[in-house]
Design an enzyme around this catalytic site. Sequence first.
Site, short mmCIF file in Angstrom:
data_model
loop_
_atom_site.label_atom_id
_atom_site.label_comp_id
_atom_site.label_asym_id
_atom_site.label_seq_id
_atom_site.Cartn_x
_atom_site.Cartn_y
_atom_site.Cartn_z
N GLU A 1 -0.68 -2.45 16.35
CA GLU A 1 0.45 -1.97 14.31
C GLU A 1 -1.05 -1.33 13.56
OE1 GLU A 1 1.72 -1.77 10.44
OE2 GLU A 1 0.53 -3.62 11.79
N PHE A 2 -0.48 -0.49 12.55
CA PHE A 2 -1.65 -0.37 11.28
C PHE A 2 -1.84 -1.00 10.63
CE2 PHE A 2 -2.39 1.31 7.49
CZ PHE A 2 -3.20 2.01 7.51
N ASN A 3 -1.12 -2.37 10.00
CA ASN A 3 -0.92 -2.73 9.01
C ASN A 3 -2.70 -4.03 9.05
OD1 ASN A 3 -0.44 -2.11 6.78
ND2 ASN A 3 1.50 -2.94 7.68
N ASP B 1 0.67 -1.36 0.01
CA ASP B 1 0.02 0.07 0.49
C ASP B 1 0.70 1.48 -0.32
OD1 ASP B 1 0.85 -0.60 2.67
OD2 ASP B 1 -0.66 0.52 3.20
N ASP C 1 7.60 4.06 3.09
CA ASP C 1 7.71 2.79 3.48
C ASP C 1 7.86 1.19 2.36
OD1 ASP C 1 6.01 2.25 4.70
OD2 ASP C 1 6.83 0.90 6.72
N ASP C 2 6.84 1.31 1.92
CA ASP C 2 6.18 0.42 0.58
C ASP C 2 6.86 0.36 -0.44
OD1 ASP C 2 3.45 -0.98 1.77
OD2 ASP C 2 4.02 1.21 2.41
N THR D 1 2.81 -5.58 2.58
CA THR D 1 3.30 -4.80 4.05
C THR D 1 1.87 -3.60 3.51
OG1 THR D 1 4.31 -3.80 1.67
CG2 THR D 1 5.48 -5.18 2.83
N ASN E 1 -2.47 2.72 3.44
CA ASN E 1 -1.84 4.02 3.47
C ASN E 1 -3.04 5.04 3.53
OD1 ASN E 1 0.14 3.22 5.74
ND2 ASN E 1 1.19 2.51 3.66
N ASN F 1 1.54 1.18 17.83
CA ASN F 1 1.44 1.88 16.73
C ASN F 1 0.67 3.59 15.81
OD1 ASN F 1 0.88 0.98 14.37
ND2 ASN F 1 3.05 1.41 13.29
N HIS G 1 9.88 0.35 7.78
CA HIS G 1 9.44 -0.93 8.41
C HIS G 1 9.33 -2.40 7.78
CE1 HIS G 1 7.32 0.65 11.76
NE2 HIS G 1 7.38 2.11 11.43
N ASP G 2 7.79 -1.77 6.11
CA ASP G 2 7.74 -2.82 5.01
C ASP G 2 9.72 -3.19 4.10
OD1 ASP G 2 5.87 -2.41 6.10
OD2 ASP G 2 5.26 -0.82 4.19
C1 BDR Z 1 2.87 -0.06 9.07
O1 BDR Z 1 2.31 0.65 8.49
C2 BDR Z 1 1.87 1.65 7.32
O2 BDR Z 1 1.93 2.32 7.97
C3 BDR Z 1 3.68 0.96 7.22
O3 BDR Z 1 3.53 1.64 5.60
C4 BDR Z 1 3.65 0.25 7.71
O4 BDR Z 1 3.62 -0.76 6.20
C5 BDR Z 1 3.85 0.02 10.29
O5 BDR Z 1 3.61 -0.08 10.99
CA CA Z 2 2.36 -0.92 3.63
#
Ligand code: BDR
Ligand code: CA
Length: 314
Positions: free
Chosen positions: A172-174, A18, A22-23, A132, A47, A166, A245-246
Amino acid sequence: MPTYAGAMAKKKLLLDCDPGLDDALALLLAHSDPDLDLVAVTTVGGNVALDHTTRNALELREFLGFTDVPVAAGAAGPLVRETKNAAEVHGPGGIGDVILPRAKLPVDSRGAVDLIIETLRNSPGEINLVATGPLTNIALALRKEPRIIEWAASFVIMGGSFTRGNTTPAAEFNIYADPEAAAEVFAAGWHVVMVGLDLTLQALVTDAIRERMLALGALGRDLVVPLATFWNDPQDPDWGGQAVHDVCAVAFVSRPDLFSSVPARVEVEVAGQWTAGMTVTDFRSSRPNALVPVTLDVDGFWDYVLERYARAAA
Ligand code: BDR
Ligand code: CA
């Protein structure tokens, strides 16, 4: 026949993503690592909205030059919940201040789910599936073709954590973005490599790393550094630079030796009032469904990533 032997050693990789700052850096690594063969890219809303993540993937494909790799669009939003995004981190378009030339080549006419299934079916045991973003596309692919768990050579996600979140204190977001999809994916019967926050927060773009990125020349100045430093959150108690991260998930496929990993059972919380999207990780379980990288050889990681980026820059 050393050339042939080298080609045989390449690991095939399908990246479901997405982009995303970082992707985008993960795509660059997948493209620039000669030990990896990026065979397909699929996009998911995460994202930012799906049309933005797909546009970014298409533009990165042409800018970086992997034009023979199909890019297919997938789910715009999670299985059952309302869509959440992380535009406050990645910028409204998803890749910060970076503006790439508009893509000329079209998105693949197959959707992401069918491209994932076809790619794995056509090369059983060969494709390393890396996700990711939110796990919606993967869950939908599993519903349509459960045998992908047998066909994938490995399945690596960036997502989850075993100590903290986070997006919320727990999640965590994903995983938070689509907990129901994540729960189905972890329960599918394969071993998920969970590259989570506890690991990825070791891979920070410090000032010293930023200088090494700038030394890559135009690619460093125009793409890598802007992607790797857009997000600035010195209020964060963990802050030591932006985390990539990714990139860690793609790096795991090529260089698992840089990670110390522990088997665990991971259950995804879908009912909790305060803990939705938490990846409850039991390192003592006798029924592991995951492999959890816990420590990173940080110097080795950056030497590896920057050496690969230098190849793309050249
Ligand atoms: C993940 O969430 C997204 O915002 C980043 O691309 C990463 O995949 C980190 O928590
Ligand atoms: Ca991502």
